[in-house]
Design an enzyme around this catalytic site. Structure first.
Site, PDB file in Angstrom:
ATOM      1  CE1 TYR A   1      31.523 -22.390 -13.549  1.00 30.67           C
ATOM      2  CE2 TYR A   1      30.434 -20.614 -12.357  1.00 30.67           C
ATOM      3  CZ  TYR A   1      31.591 -21.238 -12.793  1.00 30.67           C
ATOM      4  OH  TYR A   1      32.821 -20.714 -12.454  1.00 30.67           O
TER       5      TYR A   1
ATOM      6  CE  LYS B   1      33.534 -24.016 -10.394  1.00 33.40           C
ATOM      7  NZ  LYS B   1      34.972 -24.232 -10.188  1.00 33.40           N
TER       8      LYS B   1
END
Ligand SMILES: NC(=O)c1ccc[n+]([C@@H]2O[C@H](COP(=O)([O-])OP(=O)(O)OC[C@H]3O[C@@H](n4cnc5c(N)ncnc54)[C@H](O)[C@@H]3O)[C@@H](O)[C@H]2O)c1
Length: 252
Positions: free
Chosen positions: A157, A161
């Protein structure tokens, strides 16, 4: 008069959380808003609540043909696109791990939505903006997890990002010649379905609260002001920037 009168805006991830909140704020300010999400039930219900200015765009952002058909609906309906907000993402809480323990499957499922999905939505949104010739504002959603130690434990994750924040800067450089501005928003921890599992754990929840110098975590409506600003002409000189609205997480 609304701050977004006459603008056509697409919000990916409009079925929930930050995207849902931003879509409501855009309609409130006078925009026509395409609600793009794979959760058809959620966007149809939201479109009913928001009234005729909002229209559902059922779409799986991981599939190029699905993204292309969503933008062809926008082209046929309005012939232009002034704003594009890329919020659709997944965070596989309980599965995402430090790199030595992160499975390839978790890595690929995360990147399929958070990196490939953002790329595809930006690609087809930018094509429509360029063809319409009116410029536009594209906003991608980054995260402190791609910048700070708050991403520890979330290899897939947090790094996805970081990839989005990198793409945002490159797009800003490439699309400026078409009058298209590209910026990023970096939210703090916001209570939404994405983070529900984290807040369900009292220990993690306490840590998240402590992470915010401002003394609390965020709610989706805390992110609406910056979204309206970036969608509007008030931000017409801003491009290639990241707007941190995170209760101070990034200054720790
Ligand atoms: N909530 C937070 O604390 C937080 C913090 C920093 C950044 N962010 C970022 O903010 C954005 C919004 O997060 P949120 O908390 O509102 O999440 P959320 O889970 O509430 O909403 C995400 C939406 O994306 C949609 N989606 C997921 N996969 C999709 C796919 N393949 N195709 C189409 N739609 C898909 C979901 O159906 C959902 O409606 C994300 O980019 C997230 O990374 C959130």
């Amino acid at each position: 008069m609304g701050r977004l009168d006459g603008k056509v805006i697409v919000v990916s991830g409009a079925g929930s959380g930050l995207g849902e909140g931003a879509a409501g704020a855009f309609v409130h300010e006078g925009a026509k808003v395409g609600l793009l999400d794979r959760n058809e039930e959620a966007i149809r219900a939201l479109a009913e609540r928001l009234g005729p200015a909002a229209f559902p765009l059922p779409c799986d952002v991981t599939s190029e043909s699905s993204v292309e058909s969503a933008f062809s609906i926008v082209r046929e309906r309005h012939g232009r696109l002034d704003g594009l907000f890329c919020y659709a993402a997944v965070q596989l809480v309980g599965e995402d791990q430090p790199v030595q323990d992160c499975s390839l499957d978790v890595w690929e499922r995360t990147y399929a939505v958070n990196a490939r999905g953002v790329f595809l939505v930006c690609k087809h949104g930018a094509k429509l903006m360029i063809a319409a010739g009116n410029g536009g504002s594209i906003v991608n959603c980054g995260s402190p997890t791609g910048l700070t130690m708050s991403g520890a434990g979330y290899s897939a994750y947090g790094s996805s990002k970081a990839a989005v924040m990198g793409l945002t800067r490159i797009m800003a450089a490439d699309l400026a010649q078409y009058g298209i501005r590209v910026n990023g928003i970096i939210p703090g921890s916001i209570i939404t379905p994405l983070t529900k599992k984290l807040y369900d754990d009292p220990e993690i929840s306490a840590k998240l609260h402590a992470l915010h110098p401002i003394g609390r975590v965020g709610l989706p409506e805390d992110m609406n002001g910056v979204a309206v600003f970036l969608a509007s002409d008030e931000s017409k000189f801003a491009t290639g920037a990241h707007f941190t609205v995170d209760g101070g997480v990034c200054v720790r």
